[in-house]
Enzyme design. Structure first.
Site, PDB file in Angstrom:
ATOM      1  N   ASP A 277      97.971  87.491  20.831  1.00 43.50           N
ATOM      2  CA  ASP A 277      98.952  87.793  19.791  1.00 43.50           C
ATOM      3  C   ASP A 277      99.804  86.544  19.513  1.00 43.50           C
ATOM      4  O   ASP A 277     100.693  86.247  20.272  1.00 43.50           O
ATOM      5  CB  ASP A 277      99.827  88.986  20.170  1.00 43.50           C
ATOM      6  CG  ASP A 277     100.344  88.937  21.608  1.00 43.50           C
ATOM      7  OD1 ASP A 277      99.775  88.241  22.464  1.00 43.50           O
ATOM      8  OD2 ASP A 277     101.342  89.630  21.867  1.00 43.50           O
ATOM      9  N   GLU A 461     103.494  78.350  29.575  1.00 43.66           N
ATOM     10  CA  GLU A 461     102.671  79.493  29.179  1.00 43.66           C
ATOM     11  C   GLU A 461     101.364  79.050  28.520  1.00 43.66           C
ATOM     12  O   GLU A 461     100.312  79.658  28.722  1.00 43.66           O
ATOM     13  CB  GLU A 461     103.474  80.352  28.206  1.00 43.66           C
ATOM     14  CG  GLU A 461     102.740  81.552  27.670  1.00 43.66           C
ATOM     15  CD  GLU A 461     103.496  82.247  26.556  1.00 43.66           C
ATOM     16  OE1 GLU A 461     103.188  83.422  26.298  1.00 43.66           O
ATOM     17  OE2 GLU A 461     104.386  81.620  25.937  1.00 43.66           O
TER      18      GLU A 461
END
Length: 501
Positions: A277, A461
């Site tokens: 996403d 991340e």
């Protein structure tokens, strides 16, 4: 009576999110309070029209703002391995208080667990498997069992593993890695774990296959899609068709011109369920976010993961001496494997792709999800050779493998690379004997992670794999440091490949 959720106080919630009281919409959804939300809402209704009413001050005086778990961790170790091992305790959350009467969107869990870090102060389903790889490398097997038991708890109490342990995630799951977690646990605890966790695997499978008994004239129901040959494959799905509370403003602004807003919201939610996403993988037009149509798509990686679940259940039923069920799951796995080959292999591209089942065509976009059939040993040797060649020619970059080849501005597209997809690609290539290419990807990824760590003192991340001097970007929120799955994959790869100079 069940307490209403924060996002169900629509007028207050809409005002806070649309006025951007917090730069990140997730902050408000994660706030806690020691008094009932109803009382806060009554105060808001009484005072919202007062002269000089300050919504930001009102929220900050009535809610406690979440703190990133590693915010106060400032130690910068010389060794990245030492940094990861020190971070385990920082990112570990104790078993949650099951009796607290404070409002919180957190779904309490009975055992300690690792959170990713940054804005993510809860567990995430597929993140956790890659974090567990690092726990295994670090010898922290007790935490692996705790996390598997937490996911089992969620399956038993909710019926499935939600996106994360927040109430606003209910209605959707994430890439189903539960059977991989059980296999990982079996490496230290023995094959008895397959029997122990079989009831939860059965519930997990039932969740993903809900709708399989749809009427003959129906094409799709929940996660299940009936293919032209009668085979059943799966898609991502969310039971709700409203804006995501944690990304409320972004969803409302994106969808405001859509002719079918509920469908558009469901596509966004299903995109979040995919873990990617967002990526132009889910768009009709790779340059247009508003063209997202996730629930129309058969993703090759999702079906590979469900094949693994079917094969693991077959193994568990065999161990239990249940021949009938073992045979049934051997058949289910065989049918899914054949269907993946029939519908997701593109002869012209010599690559695995997703399928737009509504249009009855394969998607043209090439993504690193094509490595998943190698990861679960679906591909023939010839197909694996073709996939490996394309990965080496197009996806291999100075910092590892890219996710897609499109520069869309979305965080799951070029130039970004992500730890879980490095692991899947490396493992898939090794499965078929492409050890040199696997090692090359691993060493480039390790070197990139270390380079950024030396520069920033953090593990991130996601990473820019095209230009190792630049930070990753794109997406709905700034790049996060912490970071659970990066730590896990990096530690596991260092243990296997060492630290390149």
């Amino acid at each position: 009576m069940k307490q209403k959720e924060l996002y169900q106080y629509h007028e207050l919630f809409d005002a806070v999110q649309m006025q951007q009281i917090f730069p990140d919409g997730k902050t408000f959804t994660d706030c806690t309070t020691q008094q009932p939300l109803e009382a806060i809402n009554i105060k808001y209704q009484l005072h919202k029209n007062d002269p000089g009413f300050d919504l930001g001050a009102f929220i900050k005086s009535n809610f406690s703002i979440p703190t990133p778990p590693q915010q106060h961790y400032t130690k910068r170790e010389e060794s990245v391995t030492a940094h990861i091992n020190n971070l385990w305790s920082v990112l570990t959350r104790s078993a949650d208080d099951q009796t607290s009467h404070a409002y919180s969107s957190l779904i309490p869990l009975p055992f300690p667990y690792i959170v990713p870090g940054g804005r993510f102060g809860e567990i995430y389903y597929w993140d956790s498997y890659f974090t567990m790889l690092g726990l295994q490398a670090a010898g922290r097997t007790g935490l692996i069992k705790n996390m598997a038991d937490n996911f089992s708890f969620l399956i038993d109490h909710i019926g499935y593993i939600p996106n994360g342990n927040r109430t606003y995630f209910l209605g959707r799951s994430q890439p189903p890695f539960y059977s991989f977690m059980i296999k990982l646990l079996a490496e230290t605890e023995g094959d008895s774990v397959f029997l122990k966790y079989l009831p939860q695997m059965e519930k997990e499978y039932a969740f993903w296959m809900r709708g399989a008994d749809m009427p003959a004239n129906q094409q799709a129901s929940h996660h299940v899609v009936k293919m032209p040959g009668g085979e059943l494959l799966n898609r991502y799905w969310d039971e709700h068709h409203t804006p995501r509370p944690e990304s409320y403003r972004e969803d409302v602004e994106l969808v405001h011109t859509a002719t079918d807003k509920p469908a558009a919201y469901r596509h966004l939610r299903a995109g979040a369920a995919s873990g990617w996403d967002f990526s132009c993988r889910w768009f009709k037009d790779v340059h247009d976010f508003a063209s997202i149509h996730t629930t129309d798509i058969i993703p090759v990686d999702l079906n590979c993961l469900l094949l693994h679940l079917e094969e693991t259940m077959q193994q568990a039923y065999t161990a239990a001496g249940n021949t009938a069920q073992a045979n049934s799951f051997t058949e289910k796995a065989g049918q899914r494997k054949s269907a993946i080959q029939r519908y997701c292999w593109n002869d012209a591209l010599q690559f695995y792709v997703d399928v737009d089942f509504m249009e009855g065509v394969q998607k043209k976009l090439s993504t690193i999800a094509a490595a998943f059939p190698l990861y679960v040993n679906v591909a023939t040797k010839e197909q694996a050779t073709a996939v490996a060649a394309k990965i080496e020619k197009f996806f291999l970059q100075p910092g590892g493998v890219a996710t897609t080849l499109e520069m869309s501005g979305q965080q799951w597209d070029a130039p970004n690379g992500w730890a879980p997809l490095q692991w899947v690609t490396i493992t898939g290539l090794k499965n078929y004997g492409f050890r040199e290419l696997a090692a090359q990807i691993a060493q480039r990824w390790i070197a990139l992670n270390k380079r950024v760590y030396r520069r920033t003192g953090k593990l991130m991340e996601k990473y820019n794999v095209y230009n190792v001097e630049l930070d990753a970007g794109g997406g709905e929120y700034p790049s996060q440091d912490g970071f659970g799955w990066t730590n896990g994959v990096l530690l596991k790869l260092i243990k296997e490949y060492g630290e390149p100079l």
